[in-house]
Enzyme design. Structure first.
Site, PDB file in Angstrom:
ATOM      1  N   CYS A  54      27.931   1.745 -36.428  1.00  0.00           N
ATOM      2  CA  CYS A  54      26.710   2.131 -37.147  1.00  0.00           C
ATOM      3  C   CYS A  54      25.965   3.217 -36.377  1.00  0.00           C
ATOM      4  CB  CYS A  54      25.848   0.897 -37.437  1.00  0.00           C
ATOM      5  SG  CYS A  54      24.609   1.204 -38.730  1.00  0.00           S
ATOM      6  N   HIS A  74      29.230  -2.836 -39.943  1.00  0.00           N
ATOM      7  CA  HIS A  74      29.064  -3.758 -38.815  1.00  0.00           C
ATOM      8  C   HIS A  74      30.221  -4.761 -38.779  1.00  0.00           C
ATOM      9  CE1 HIS A  74      25.039  -2.741 -37.261  1.00  0.00           C
ATOM     10  NE2 HIS A  74      24.846  -2.275 -38.494  1.00  0.00           N
ATOM     11  N   GLU A 109      31.155  -6.611 -36.506  1.00  0.00           N
ATOM     12  CA  GLU A 109      30.789  -7.856 -35.802  1.00  0.00           C
ATOM     13  C   GLU A 109      30.162  -8.883 -36.739  1.00  0.00           C
ATOM     14  OE1 GLU A 109      26.876  -5.716 -35.872  1.00  0.00           O
ATOM     15  OE2 GLU A 109      28.993  -5.154 -35.775  1.00  0.00           O
TER      16      GLU A 109
END
Length: 229
Positions: free
Chosen positions: A113, A207, A209
């Site tokens: 990002c 993202h 994660e």
């Protein structure tokens, strides 16, 4: 073979825990979890003086520049849009120095990002300061589909169109030197960028994660394993 050491950038902010209320180096726990799922060992990198970046990167096998605050527009020669967030100058300077050190040393690099946007700025590119439709609401992760560019590094890791977790309001405008797009959203927004081989430098706008797909991180860890560091 030992697990590669992957540095993940953090940010400084005020935090409360136990009896304490003070400035802290923060990183959402999902980042080190993703590194573990990818097969690496995570180490947190709090902001430091830019002159220390090369020495820090020299001790790493791979680098992740994490998401966070908007990049200050002065870094790419623009006036701030009213919707651009407050600057994080200390973090900008530190992470730009880390990116430069990683590229100079051939250390595998993944920007997430903000990290992708900063990679573009480090290479002389610019950013669109606001776009609609890439965040559900404040503090809420959304999802949309991204399509890989055939033959790209990202496409070799995730060859099919994939729904990804997303939370951003800025994006790449003019690509930086040597960078090529490697994934797009359905509206044409550049969702991933990369440098050509032999570099292993990839930025993703979403993202990973926050999702359940570790393939991008596995790619970074595999590259870090073969870096001979």
């Amino acid at each position: 073979m030992s697990q590669p050491l992957i540095g993940v950038t953090t940010y400084l902010d005020r935090a409360r825990w136990g009896v304490w209320d003070m400035r802290a180096a923060l990183l959402p726990e999902r980042y080190p979890r993703l590194v573990r799922e990818g097969g690496g060992l995570a180490v947190m990198l709090p902001p430091d003086v830019p002159g220390a970046a090369a020495a820090v990167v020299a001790r790493l096998d791979g680098l992740v520049v994490a998401g966070g605050a908007d990049v200050e527009p002065v870094r790419y020669g623009a006036e701030p849009d009213p919707r651009t967030g407050p600057p994080a100058r200390e973090r900008d300077a530190w992470e730009l120095a880390l990116i430069d050190a990683a590229l100079a040393s051939g250390t595998p690099l993944l920007g997430i990002c903000r990290g992708m946007q900063l990679l573009n700025v480090a290479r002389g590119g610019t950013l669109t300061q606001h776009l609609d439709g890439h965040a559900e609401a404040v503090g809420v992760i959304g999802r949309h589909t991204v399509k890989p560019v055939p033959g790209s590094l990202y496409g070799s890791l995730v060859p099919e169109a994939a729904e990804v977790p997303t939370y951003h309001h800025q994006a790449v405008d003019r690509l930086g030197a040597g960078l090529a797009p490697s994934a797009h959203a359905e509206d044409g927004t550049v969702e991933a960028v990369e440098l050509a081989a032999p570099a292993w430098a990839l930025g993703v706008q979403w993202h990973p994660e926050m999702g359940e797909d570790p393939r991008v991180m596995r790619g970074l860890v595999a590259a870090a394993s073969g870096a001979g560091r």
